[in-house]
Enzyme design. Structure first.
Site, PDB file in Angstrom:
ATOM      1  N   PRO A 132       1.036  -1.366  -0.054  1.00 45.20           N
ATOM      2  CA  PRO A 132       0.034   0.050   0.027  1.00 45.20           C
ATOM      3  C   PRO A 132       0.704   1.124   0.001  1.00 45.20           C
ATOM      4  O   PRO A 132       0.598   2.107  -0.697  1.00 45.20           O
ATOM      5  CB  PRO A 132      -0.849  -0.185   1.320  1.00 45.20           C
ATOM      6  CG  PRO A 132      -0.848  -1.645   1.503  1.00 45.20           C
ATOM      7  CD  PRO A 132       0.245  -2.151   1.063  1.00 45.20           C
ATOM      8  N   TYR A 133       1.839   1.311   0.705  1.00 47.45           N
ATOM      9  CA  TYR A 133       2.734   2.465   0.578  1.00 47.45           C
ATOM     10  C   TYR A 133       3.280   2.600  -0.735  1.00 47.45           C
ATOM     11  O   TYR A 133       3.347   3.927  -1.344  1.00 47.45           O
ATOM     12  CB  TYR A 133       4.141   2.177   1.686  1.00 47.45           C
ATOM     13  CG  TYR A 133       5.273   2.989   1.262  1.00 47.45           C
ATOM     14  CD1 TYR A 133       5.127   4.527   1.767  1.00 47.45           C
ATOM     15  CD2 TYR A 133       6.541   2.843   0.603  1.00 47.45           C
ATOM     16  CE1 TYR A 133       6.212   5.246   1.541  1.00 47.45           C
ATOM     17  CE2 TYR A 133       7.451   3.731   0.372  1.00 47.45           C
ATOM     18  CZ  TYR A 133       7.165   4.850   0.848  1.00 47.45           C
ATOM     19  OH  TYR A 133       8.321   5.851   0.766  1.00 47.45           O
ATOM     20  N   GLY A 134       3.707   1.754  -1.447  1.00 49.20           N
ATOM     21  CA  GLY A 134       4.107   1.901  -2.979  1.00 49.20           C
ATOM     22  C   GLY A 134       3.025   2.501  -3.781  1.00 49.20           C
ATOM     23  O   GLY A 134       3.235   3.194  -4.435  1.00 49.20           O
TER      24      GLY A 134
END
Length: 330
Positions: A132-134
């Site tokens: 999700p960060y990416g």
């Protein structure tokens, strides 16, 4: 970044929300030198709440390095924090910069590539984040493209590859590993240790970021990588040689969202911005150890304990290059 700009004679306005991702006293320690300058001022507040137009009023450019970082923490309910801190805050800055007609240099991430199909990875490689960060970083890049296309935003995204060095966040692998090595504690390796990264020293990242602001007609996206791809096992071995002691290691399962490998192609940034990394992994690790020895994060080890590490530099470089060592030594 702030200190580099101040040394070049610029006035700098910093913005920080001082979230509780790690202790505030560590952040204040990082700010201590900048606060000594009368050309530095700090605004405490969250980019999602502050008046973005007021923030950029009268400035010549914006370095947008603020984000909720970390791959492992981006899953589950905490994803809402990543949406606010990364996507929404960035969108508001893009709006303000477009209205003000100023350039914004945005810190993206190699995480947008995920497990890439080719190495070294060029900027033309199709992004496919596996965390999700990416996804939030890639979403910001798409927002940037929309604002560039429709509102003529002057913006550059830099895909940083595994930045390390003095003042690294305490949750990141190098900081945890080197602190553990200094204290003599046990370090947990998630996965086999054979996963590799293109490690990039922080001073080289600062130079690339400033170059992106100063370039007359930069491209929209650049890889910023150190050109020193190494496995975590390689890094452990080099660190042991530099510190003159063994690291106690235990293995655990691979963390969800961690990619197997990163390696950035820097042809574009070398050509356009005349930038190239100048710090070897061994030099960078030595600087990181020096910083830890001078910080409260170290403990349990004196400078005398690592006084011979400069003499171990040659061996550490050989470990990194894989030259001059027989199979038994490896």
């Amino acid at each position: 970044m702030t200190e580099a700009l101040l040394e070049q004679g610029h006035d700098v306005v910093g913005v920080d929300a001082f979230t509780d991702f790690y202790p505030r006293d560590m952040k204040e320690a990082n700010l201590s030198r900048a606060r000594l300058s009368n050309r530095f001022s700090l605004i405490e507040g969250h980019l999602a709440e502050l008046d973005s137009d007021s923030l950029v009023d009268g400035v010549h450019g914006v370095f947008h390095l603020a984000a909720q970082a970390g791959v492992r923490g981006s899953w589950g309910r905490s994803f809402s924090v990543y949406l606010t801190d990364n996507v929404f805050s960035t969108q508001r800055l893009f709006e303000a910069a477009a209205r003000a007609g100023i350039r914004i240099v945005f810190a993206s991430s190699s995480s947008v590539y995920g497990n890439a199909d080719a190495y070294p990875t060029t900027e033309e490689t199709k992004p496919c984040p596996v965390s999700p960060y990416g996804v939030t970083k890639l979403g910001c890049e798409h927002l940037m493209d929309a604002y560039r296309s429709e509102l003529e935003l002057d913006a550059v995204a830099l895909r940083y590859f595994t930045v390390y060095g003095p003042r690294q966040r305490p949750d990141m692998a190098f900081c945890r590993m080197l602190s553990t090595l200094i204290r003599g504690d046990v370090f947990t390796v998630y996965g086999s240790g054979h996963q590799s990264r293109d490690f990039t020293f922080v001073a080289d990242v600062v130079a690339a970021t400033i170059a992106a602001m100063e370039a007359p007609r930069p491209a929209s996206v650049y890889n910023v990588s150190g050109g020193g791809e190494a496995s975590l096992s390689d890094v452990i071995r080099i660190s042991e040689e530099l510190a003159g002691r063994r690291l106690r290691v235990e293995n655990d399962a691979r963390a969800v969202g961690d990619v197997r490998r990163t390696a950035g192609d820097t042809t574009r940034i070398r050509r356009d911005l005349r930038w190239a990394p100048s710090t070897s992994l061994c030099e960078g690790l030595a600087a990181h150890i020096d910083w830890l020895l001078n910080s409260a994060a170290a403990g349990g080890m004196t400078r005398a304990d690592v006084g011979t590490r400069r003499r171990r530099f040659t061996l550490a470089e050989r470990v990194m290059a894989g030259r001059g060592l027989d199979r038994a030594e490896r």
